[in-house]
Design an enzyme around this catalytic site. Structure first.
Site, mmCIF file in Angstrom:
data_model
loop_
_atom_site.group_PDB
_atom_site.id
_atom_site.type_symbol
_atom_site.label_atom_id
_atom_site.label_comp_id
_atom_site.label_asym_id
_atom_site.label_seq_id
_atom_site.Cartn_x
_atom_site.Cartn_y
_atom_site.Cartn_z
ATOM 1 N N LYS A 160 0.155 4.231 -0.067
ATOM 2 C CA LYS A 160 -0.387 5.532 0.373
ATOM 3 C C LYS A 160 -0.105 6.604 -0.495
ATOM 4 C CE LYS A 160 0.404 3.475 5.098
ATOM 5 N NZ LYS A 160 0.071 3.687 6.352
ATOM 6 N N GLU A 180 -5.720 -4.917 10.323
ATOM 7 C CA GLU A 180 -4.609 -4.064 10.609
ATOM 8 C C GLU A 180 -4.994 -3.231 11.889
ATOM 9 O OE1 GLU A 180 -2.667 -2.869 6.789
ATOM 10 O OE2 GLU A 180 -4.344 -1.584 7.158
ATOM 11 N N ASN A 208 0.776 -1.196 -0.118
ATOM 12 C CA ASN A 208 -0.014 -0.014 -0.039
ATOM 13 C C ASN A 208 0.852 1.182 0.119
ATOM 14 O OD1 ASN A 208 -1.836 1.893 0.366
ATOM 15 N ND2 ASN A 208 -2.165 1.449 2.655
ATOM 16 N N SER A 248 2.906 -2.185 10.567
ATOM 17 C CA SER A 248 4.621 -2.311 10.508
ATOM 18 C C SER A 248 5.165 -3.517 10.136
ATOM 19 C CB SER A 248 4.799 -1.832 11.867
ATOM 20 O OG SER A 248 4.225 -0.543 12.139
ATOM 21 N N HIS A 300 -9.518 1.046 4.699
ATOM 22 C CA HIS A 300 -8.195 1.295 5.389
ATOM 23 C C HIS A 300 -8.467 2.189 6.817
ATOM 24 C CE1 HIS A 300 -4.221 2.682 6.370
ATOM 25 N NE2 HIS A 300 -3.654 1.415 5.565
ATOM 26 N N GLU A 307 -6.896 4.733 7.703
ATOM 27 C CA GLU A 307 -6.713 6.204 7.298
ATOM 28 C C GLU A 307 -7.994 6.692 6.533
ATOM 29 O OE1 GLU A 307 -3.097 5.701 5.601
ATOM 30 O OE2 GLU A 307 -2.052 4.894 7.347
ATOM 31 N N GLY A 337 1.995 2.240 10.640
ATOM 32 C CA GLY A 337 2.998 3.341 10.651
ATOM 33 C C GLY A 337 3.698 3.788 11.798
HETATM 34 C C1 PEP Z 1 -1.040 0.068 5.679
HETATM 35 O O1 PEP Z 1 -0.699 1.198 5.205
HETATM 36 O O2 PEP Z 1 -1.894 -0.584 5.653
HETATM 37 C C2 PEP Z 1 0.161 -0.372 6.839
HETATM 38 C C3 PEP Z 1 0.105 -1.316 7.297
HETATM 39 O O3 PEP Z 1 1.172 0.565 7.002
HETATM 40 P P1 PEP Z 1 2.562 0.110 7.647
HETATM 41 O O4 PEP Z 1 3.044 -1.119 6.993
HETATM 42 O O5 PEP Z 1 3.585 1.279 7.152
HETATM 43 O O6 PEP Z 1 2.334 0.091 9.151
#
Ligand code: PEP
Length: 246
Positions: free
Chosen positions: A11, A166, A9, A210, A95, A97, A172
């Site tokens: 972003k 998630e 992803n 992460s 997601h 976000e 992040g």
């Molecule tokens: C994500 O954007 O879905 C995500 C898990 O980000 P990160 O791996 O940076 O935590």
């Protein structure tokens, strides 16, 4: 289909020149193996570039969001059918976000999942609890509510989706759910999928939050973890490929 699926992803990151290099490195570095799949979800303006760079490779691509509407006066929105025209296989919906920064409700996420499927895309449906919710002991209630909203909309076709657990507190932040924490929620989601339809229990359930080269192997070894949704580490070809092979 289970097996291992790793999805990047990006972003809101990228640029024409750097994308060219990243696509080339992924394409040259990915050695497809039985039961392993790799995909990248890129910003809308780069879908054509993903299509040009990855067509004919074993790497799929997708978008990070779509409108819940099929067409109409929705300035600034992008429909599932538009995204599908660029050869996308996947689209991320729900997601955290999007849920938190853009106030997407469970009902909107469910409508987006249905819109994706109507256009022939596979939605990657994200669910996950905040730190406050985990500390309050409501992880199970939150992820169940988020999944149930999609099931209420698409029914047994939930079998055709990909789920991504998630935990919001791990996205992040550099904090990762331990393999035991991830497995516990994945097992719960799988049981819930099974209760909809036995076949739905085979829908892939990815872990996101992460994921890095140094923790992917332990997470992906969990029996109900079918791969990962990877944010930051998907922007570095070497690390992303290591994760994909973990
Ligand atoms: C994500 O954007 O879905 C995500 C898990 O980000 P990160 O791996 O940076 O935590």
């Amino acid at each position: 289909m289970r097996g291992k699926l790793v999805v990047g992803n990006w972003k809101m990151h990228g640029g024409l020149r750097q994308n060219d290099a990243l696509f080339a490195d992924l394409r040259n570095g990915w050695a497809p193996a039985e039961g392993r799949r790799l995909a990248v979800c890129v910003p809308f303006p780069y879908l054509w570039q993903a299509q040009a760079a990855l067509s004919g490779s074993a790497i799929a691509w997708g978008a990070q969001n779509i409108s819940e509407h099929a067409t109409g006066a929705f300035t600034g929105e992008v429909s599932a059918a538009m995204v599908a025209e660029f050869g996308c296989r996947y689209v991320i919906v729900g997601h955290s976000e999007r849920r938190t920064l853009f106030a997407e409700s469970d009902a909107v996420v469910a409508a987006k999942a249905a819109a994706a499927m109507a256009a022939g895309l596979t939605p990657i449906v994200c669910v996950g609890e905040s730190l406050q919710e985990r500390e309050a002991g409501s992880t199970e209630a939150v992820v169940s509510r988020q999944l149930d909203a999609v099931v209420a909309r698409v029914g047994r076709r939930i079998a055709e989706t990909v789920l991504a657990y998630e935990p919001v507190w791990a996205i992040g932040t550099g904090l990762t759910a331990s393999p035991d924490q991830a497995q516990a929620v994945h097992a719960l989601l799988r049981a819930r999928l099974h209760s909809v339809d036995a076949g739905a229990a085979d829908a892939p359930v990815l872990y996101g939050g992460s994921v890095k080269a140094d923790n992917a192997r332990a997470l992906f070894a969990c029996p109900d973890v079918d791969g990962g949704l990877v944010g930051g580490a998907s922007l570095k070809a070497g690390e992303f490929l290591e994760i994909a092979s973990a």
